[in-house]
Enzyme design. Sequence first.
Site, PDB file in Angstrom:
ATOM      1  N   HIS A   1      -0.934   0.070  -9.905  1.00  0.00           N
ATOM      2  CA  HIS A   1      -1.605  -0.847  -8.970  1.00  0.00           C
ATOM      3  C   HIS A   1      -2.202  -2.059  -9.715  1.00  0.00           C
ATOM      4  CE1 HIS A   1      -3.673  -1.048  -4.783  1.00  0.00           C
ATOM      5  NE2 HIS A   1      -3.503  -2.261  -5.285  1.00  0.00           N
TER       6      HIS A   1
ATOM      7  N   ARG B   1       0.861  -1.184   0.000  1.00  0.00           N
ATOM      8  CA  ARG B   1       0.000   0.000   0.000  1.00  0.00           C
ATOM      9  C   ARG B   1       0.897   1.233   0.000  1.00  0.00           C
ATOM     10  NH1 ARG B   1      -3.532  -2.714  -1.546  1.00  0.00           N
ATOM     11  NH2 ARG B   1      -5.600  -3.081  -0.651  1.00  0.00           N
TER      12      ARG B   1
ATOM     13  N   GLU C   1      -2.924   7.600  -4.381  1.00  0.00           N
ATOM     14  CA  GLU C   1      -3.319   7.114  -5.709  1.00  0.00           C
ATOM     15  C   GLU C   1      -4.586   7.808  -6.200  1.00  0.00           C
ATOM     16  OE1 GLU C   1      -1.889   2.642  -4.856  1.00  0.00           O
ATOM     17  OE2 GLU C   1      -3.811   2.795  -5.885  1.00  0.00           O
TER      18      GLU C   1
HETATM   19  C1  8YV Z   1      -6.932  -4.832  -5.849  1.00  0.00           C
HETATM   20  C2  8YV Z   1      -5.301  -5.069  -3.877  1.00  0.00           C
HETATM   21  O1  8YV Z   1      -6.722  -4.647  -7.203  1.00  0.00           O
HETATM   22  O2  8YV Z   1      -6.324  -7.015  -3.079  1.00  0.00           O
HETATM   23  C3  8YV Z   1      -5.752  -5.978  -2.801  1.00  0.00           C
HETATM   24  O3  8YV Z   1      -5.549  -5.649  -1.614  1.00  0.00           O
HETATM   25  O4  8YV Z   1      -4.635  -4.125  -3.628  1.00  0.00           O
HETATM   26  C4  8YV Z   1      -5.622  -5.329  -5.318  1.00  0.00           C
HETATM   27  O5  8YV Z   1      -5.604  -6.697  -5.563  1.00  0.00           O
HETATM   28  C5  8YV Z   1      -7.527  -3.604  -5.303  1.00  0.00           C
HETATM   29  O6  8YV Z   1      -7.418  -3.487  -3.953  1.00  0.00           O
HETATM   30  C6  8YV Z   1      -8.989  -3.512  -5.719  1.00  0.00           C
HETATM   31  O7  8YV Z   1      -9.863  -3.085  -4.742  1.00  0.00           O
END
Ligand code: 8YV
Length: 329
Positions: free
Chosen positions: A290, A243, A272
């Site tokens: 991402h 993150r 982001e």
């Molecule tokens: C997603 C991610 O694309 O799963 C997670 O925590 O960061 C990614 O796989 C994103 O969060 C979509 O909500």
Amino acid sequence: MANSFLVTTAIPEPGLQLLSDAGRVTVLPEPPGYDALAALCASGDYDVVLTQLRDVIDAPLLAAARLKGVSNFAVGYNNIDVGAATRRGILVGNTPGVLTDATADIAMLLILGTARRVVEADRLVRDGKFLGWEPELLLGRDVSGAVLGLAGFGRIARATARRALGFGMEVLFAPRPPGDRPVSEAELGEFAGKVRQVPWDELVARSDFLSLHVPLNYQTRHLVDAAVLARMKPDAILINTARGPIVHEDALVDALRNGTIAGAGLDVFEDEPKLAPGLAELPNTVLLPHVGSATVPVRSEMARLSAVNAVAIAEGRTPPHPVNHLAKA
Ligand code: 8YV
């Protein structure tokens, strides 16, 4: 009354199909802002809201919400105040497991891409500046023999370790930085004798590649700040597929500019989709939008799991992938 689902952003099949087989589905035409989402959650029209990481589900929203649950289309759930949800009797589900390998692939890709300067190399060719082979054109680094430091040792860190060992890297880890807890040989499993636990400070100081695999929470926000960057090796590279806010991005830009560290491979950003001023201009970075989990099968599985969680919650069952548990009445 039929189950009713609110989907903030359309998800791939088979997710929408599973939801529509189980009830009424409303898919918003565009991602809602905070106020619009709060109003929809408070309307009483929906049993479960299916959210993305962009959707902020905080304590004030949950206080007014008339929902049975929130099903996050993600394994990470830092966008949801889980404590507040639990206190309000609202279940939360996520999508663990299915995106582990895909995300570890992106971590490895960023390690290789920064080491071998893939973005600079690609740009040189496209710009018509490849004028023939040269002995010292775009020399990079070897990953074999280099030290990979893993911050965190959960599913994605372990999958990254597996890949890195295959590339001949020496793998160190700190399980829960900034704090530590000893990981036993039994817990190490297949990694016993192959990877080594070190304290967080040592991990920072010894890593050639420092890769972040911790959840975002109040303990890990700005885990990598100016002070940590200053303790890294000047030729070290920071990798972040977890993150964005785990890294103080302005401090990272300074560190990359000043040669405090040598490079960064980032799939996530602090604010982001915005980037810290100056980040995009730095040649020693590989920047991705991402896409850790962005493969066709993985996103389908995430959609299926998030829908299965949502249907279970709507029907009064515990979701297969719960983030919280409610006290029995
Ligand atoms: C997603 C991610 O694309 O799963 C997670 O925590 O960061 C990614 O796989 C994103 O969060 C979509 O909500």
